[in-house]
Design a protein around this motif. Structure first.
Motif, PDB file in Angstrom:
ATOM      1  N   VAL A  91      11.470   0.862   3.152  1.00 24.15           N
ATOM      2  CA  VAL A  91      11.499   1.758   2.006  1.00 24.15           C
ATOM      3  C   VAL A  91      10.229   1.502   1.197  1.00 24.15           C
ATOM      4  CG1 VAL A  91      14.028   1.851   1.870  1.00 24.15           C
ATOM      5  CG2 VAL A  91      12.792   0.142   0.545  1.00 24.15           C
ATOM      6  N   SER A  92       9.840   2.485   0.432  1.00 21.36           N
ATOM      7  CA  SER A  92       8.692   2.327  -0.455  1.00 21.36           C
ATOM      8  C   SER A  92       9.158   1.664  -1.752  1.00 21.36           C
ATOM      9  CB  SER A  92       8.108   3.701  -0.772  1.00 21.36           C
ATOM     10  OG  SER A  92       7.215   3.612  -1.862  1.00 21.36           O
ATOM     11  N   ASP A  95      10.702   3.968  -4.092  1.00 21.03           N
ATOM     12  CA  ASP A  95      12.053   4.463  -3.812  1.00 21.03           C
ATOM     13  C   ASP A  95      13.140   3.547  -4.372  1.00 21.03           C
ATOM     14  OD1 ASP A  95      11.014   6.637  -2.429  1.00 21.03           O
ATOM     15  OD2 ASP A  95      11.025   5.553  -0.510  1.00 21.03           O
ATOM     16  N   ALA A 114      18.379   0.976  -3.244  1.00 24.69           N
ATOM     17  CA  ALA A 114      17.654   1.987  -2.471  1.00 24.69           C
ATOM     18  C   ALA A 114      18.674   2.838  -1.735  1.00 24.69           C
ATOM     19  CB  ALA A 114      16.700   1.333  -1.477  1.00 24.69           C
TER      20      ALA A 114
END
Length: 170
Positions: A91-92, A95, A114
């Protein structure tokens, strides 16, 4: 867990002190390092729990993927990196939604959520994690109450549980 791992030291508010700490060395009194964790939520509402490898401290205890921030790394970057390293879920940092922070003896612990689509495939790092499971958040809380989670999680869930439940159900 490398012995040459370096952490940035902060004050109690998380402001950098411009000093580094080597993992495993005694922490100076009154300073902190950042520890970050992420609770991953699938579309069906289940959350990812990982079980610590037998060779780690708190062996075979359940938790949400977590770890210490490396020098120069933000809290959200740490949470995203640890999730990728331990469980293979990418995930970023953008995010991640911050649930809250708990001040511990020598760490500032940040918990993120997330939300991910579908059922992400997992790639567990056997040096970190021996198994994983998608469970309800209520089951995660029960594991904490039964002493099945790593010790620090008891206070973390006491302090952040209500906020975590809201963030998971959004």
């Amino acid at each position: 867990m490398a012995d040459d791992e370096l952490w940035d030291l902060t004050d109690a508010d998380g402001a950098p002190l411009g000093r580094l700490q080597r993992r495993g060395d005694a922490m100076p009194a009154g300073v902190f390092h950042i520890v970050a964790s992420v609770c991953v939520v699938r579309g069906d509402g289940l959350v990812l729990m990982t079980r610590r490898a037998a060779i780690k401290d708190w062996p075979l205890a359940w938790e949400f993927p977590a770890g210490s921030a490396l020098a120069g790394e933000s809290s959200a970057e740490t949470a995203a990196r640890e999730l990728a390293e331990e469980a293979g879920v990418r995930v970023s940092p953008d995010d991640l939604a911050l649930v809250g922070r708990v001040t511990e003896a020598s760490a500032l612990f940040d918990l993120y959520v997330a939300h991910v689509d579908g059922d992400p495939s997992l790639e567990l790092d056997p040096l970190e994690v021996c198994e994983s499971e998608w469970v309800t958040l209520e089951e995660a809380f029960r594991r904490g109450a039964r002493g099945e989670m790593a010790g620090p999680w008891v206070n973390r869930l006491d302090d952040l549980g209500v906020l975590l439940a809201r963030a998971v159900s959004r």
